[in-house]
Design an enzyme around this catalytic site. Structure first.
Site, PDB file in Angstrom:
ATOM      1  N   TYR A  13     -14.918  15.808 -17.072  1.00  0.00           N
ATOM      2  CA  TYR A  13     -15.237  14.573 -17.668  1.00  0.00           C
ATOM      3  C   TYR A  13     -16.533  14.513 -16.554  1.00  0.00           C
ATOM      4  CZ  TYR A  13     -15.371   9.123 -16.499  1.00  0.00           C
ATOM      5  OH  TYR A  13     -15.607   8.524 -16.409  1.00  0.00           O
ATOM      6  N   ARG A  41       0.979  -1.240   0.229  1.00  0.00           N
ATOM      7  CA  ARG A  41       0.277   0.233  -0.338  1.00  0.00           C
ATOM      8  C   ARG A  41       0.484   0.964   0.352  1.00  0.00           C
ATOM      9  NH1 ARG A  41      -1.397   1.989   4.913  1.00  0.00           N
ATOM     10  NH2 ARG A  41      -1.932   0.424   5.962  1.00  0.00           N
ATOM     11  N   ASP A  54      -5.868  17.206 -16.157  1.00  0.00           N
ATOM     12  CA  ASP A  54      -6.006  16.789 -17.437  1.00  0.00           C
ATOM     13  C   ASP A  54      -5.824  16.729 -18.134  1.00  0.00           C
ATOM     14  OD1 ASP A  54      -7.471  13.940 -17.514  1.00  0.00           O
ATOM     15  OD2 ASP A  54      -9.504  13.780 -16.177  1.00  0.00           O
ATOM     16  N   LYS A  87      -7.418   5.768 -20.180  1.00  0.00           N
ATOM     17  CA  LYS A  87      -6.944   5.582 -21.673  1.00  0.00           C
ATOM     18  C   LYS A  87      -6.342   5.305 -22.415  1.00  0.00           C
ATOM     19  CE  LYS A  87     -11.679   6.682 -19.994  1.00  0.00           C
ATOM     20  NZ  LYS A  87     -11.246   8.076 -18.964  1.00  0.00           N
TER      21      LYS A  87
HETATM   22  C1  LIG Z   1     -11.846   8.227 -17.809  1.00  0.00           C
HETATM   23  C2  LIG Z   1     -11.056   9.248 -17.805  1.00  0.00           C
HETATM   24  C3  LIG Z   1     -10.651  10.242 -15.708  1.00  0.00           C
HETATM   25  C4  LIG Z   1     -11.584   8.705 -14.684  1.00  0.00           C
HETATM   26  O1  LIG Z   1     -10.897   8.013 -15.320  1.00  0.00           O
HETATM   27  P1  LIG Z   1     -11.276   6.284 -15.011  1.00  0.00           P
HETATM   28  O2  LIG Z   1      -9.940   5.694 -14.773  1.00  0.00           O
HETATM   29  O3  LIG Z   1     -12.394   5.654 -15.101  1.00  0.00           O
HETATM   30  O4  LIG Z   1     -11.816   6.427 -13.630  1.00  0.00           O
HETATM   31  C5  LIG Z   1     -10.964  11.736 -16.113  1.00  0.00           C
HETATM   32  N1  LIG Z   1     -11.032  12.159 -16.445  1.00  0.00           N
HETATM   33  C6  LIG Z   1     -10.294  11.731 -18.270  1.00  0.00           C
HETATM   34  C7  LIG Z   1     -11.067  12.831 -19.179  1.00  0.00           C
HETATM   35  C8  LIG Z   1     -11.005  10.924 -18.331  1.00  0.00           C
HETATM   36  O5  LIG Z   1     -11.752  10.305 -20.124  1.00  0.00           O
END
Ligand SMILES: *Cc1c(COP(=O)(O)O)cnc(C)c1O
Length: 374
Positions: free
Chosen positions: A98, A46, A170, A195
């Site tokens: 998002y 952890r 982000d 992604k």
């Molecule tokens: C998918 C996504 C998230 C969230 O991520 P997860 O891995 O699904 O928790 C946050 N920001 C953006 C721009 C995303 O496309």
């Protein structure tokens, strides 16, 4: 090192006595100490794990940042960044952020832990006007998703620093292969590594990269306190997939540009949203701060039934949320990925179709779209 080389020759603190050509996976919860008084680098997964450190180092190097952290998901990464803020801090968030981020911020507001203003970050004077004495963080995406609005990172970071707040980008949409926000003055880079970074639709993961040591210590503290770090096996898969990040993104992007041009010339398509098209309002700004536009395309038809028909009838495009995977995906964001945003704030055309382009042969993808459109 040039980018493609760097993906394969990451500088790492990982020590392996057998010099394995592939970084080993430390699938363990605990590590032994040599003596009571000898504090080892790793004692408990952890708190830290060599496989996780390796993948985090890969991502930090790609972002040209000092400190990288990996989380169980993108949302866990964002939650941890929010948890480093003082109680009742004010956050300015991009208005077309998002859906899951919107939901998390709204929940914190309801709980009375946070104050949030959602603002169109492409308009700096609106961001400027939203600042209060308690504003600690600005959290935005550029390009935004799915409308691909472009925010000037350098100008926004100058504004944030003048006002004494941190800028978090982000960077999921473009990945560090195409955009490195720290270079333009951002303080925190966040990823859903689910992604592009992993790219194979096999794991959920999140990442945070920062340069400031005090900020890094706060994030490391929260990560250990909350126990939301990425597990060793997931970290190892991510480290494997990162090696092909450049190949995957360049291939998908070249497919996406051809498909965007095809759609732009199709009589049934009303409007195409793609920052790679010269007609896109943010094209020049995106070119200035990024090395590409990624592999997402959105379009409208002015006919919800036709849009639904396209989504349902394409054969190669998988009907799915998410993006950045090897296979091409298709969705109606209003009803799928952005459904968690309250309807009043969901500033999206219902007939908007989003394509997340993969690495298939482009001719097959265009053929599939053409058949569905007819
Ligand atoms: C998918 C996504 C998230 C969230 O991520 P997860 O891995 O699904 O928790 C946050 N920001 C953006 C721009 C995303 O496309």
């Amino acid at each position: 090192m040039k980018p493609y080389t760097q993906l394969l020759h990451c500088k790492t603190t990982l020590e392996d006595h057998y010099a394995a050509n592939n970084a080993p996976i430390y699938q363990t919860a605990t590590f032994a100490q040599t003596a009571v008084e000898n504090q080892p680098i790793y004692d408990y997964t952890r708190s830290g794990n060599p496989t996780r450190s390796f993948a985090a180092e890969q991502i930090a190097q790609l972002e040209e940042g000092q400190f990288g952290f990996l989380f169980a998901s993108g949302m866990a990464a964002i939650a941890t960044v929010l948890n480093t803020l003082p109680h009742n801090a004010h956050v300015i968030a991009g208005s077309d952020i998002y859906g899951g981020t919107h939901r998390l911020l709204s929940q914190r507001v309801q709980q009375g832990n946070l104050r949030v203003s959602f603002v169109d970050s492409t308009e700096l004077q609106k961001v400027d006007a939203a600042f209060t004495d308690h504003t600690h963080l600005i959290l935005i995406e550029t390009p935004s998703n799915p409308l691909q609005k472009i925010t000037d990172i350098k100008k926004l970071s100058a504004l944030c620093h003048k006002r004494g707040a941190l800028l978090a980008i982000d960077n999921t949409f473009l990945s560090p292969w195409l955009q490195k926000p720290l270079k333009w003055g951002a303080d925190i880079v966040i990823h859903s590594a689910t992604k592009h970074l992993s790219g194979h639709s096999d794991i959920t993961a999140g990442a945070v990269v920062v340069n400031d040591v005090t900020l890094a210590e706060k994030i490391a503290f929260m990560q250990n306190a909350e126990g939301n770090a990425l597990a060793p096996f997931e970290s190892w898969l991510l480290s494997q997939h990162l090696k092909t990040l450049g190949l995957r993104i360049e291939r998908a992007q070249s497919n996406a540009l051809k498909i965007a041009s095809y759609l732009q010339n199709h009589p049934k398509i009303k409007k195409v949203y793609c920052a790679g098209l010269k007609t896109h309002p943010g094209y020049a700004l995106n070119q200035q701060q990024a090395d590409g536009f990624g592999s997402l395309i959105s379009f409208t038809t002015d006919d919800l039934n036709l849009s639904k028909k396209i989504v349902n009838q394409t054969q190669l495009f998988v009907i799915s949320v998410s993006f950045g995977s090897l296979k091409s995906l298709i969705s109606l964001p209003y009803f799928m990925s952005h459904a968690s945003i309250p309807e009043a704030a969901r500033d999206l055309p219902q007939d908007l179709v989003r394509l997340a382009i993969g690495i298939e042969d482009c001719d097959d993808l265009i053929h599939d779209l053409a058949a569905a459109l007819d």
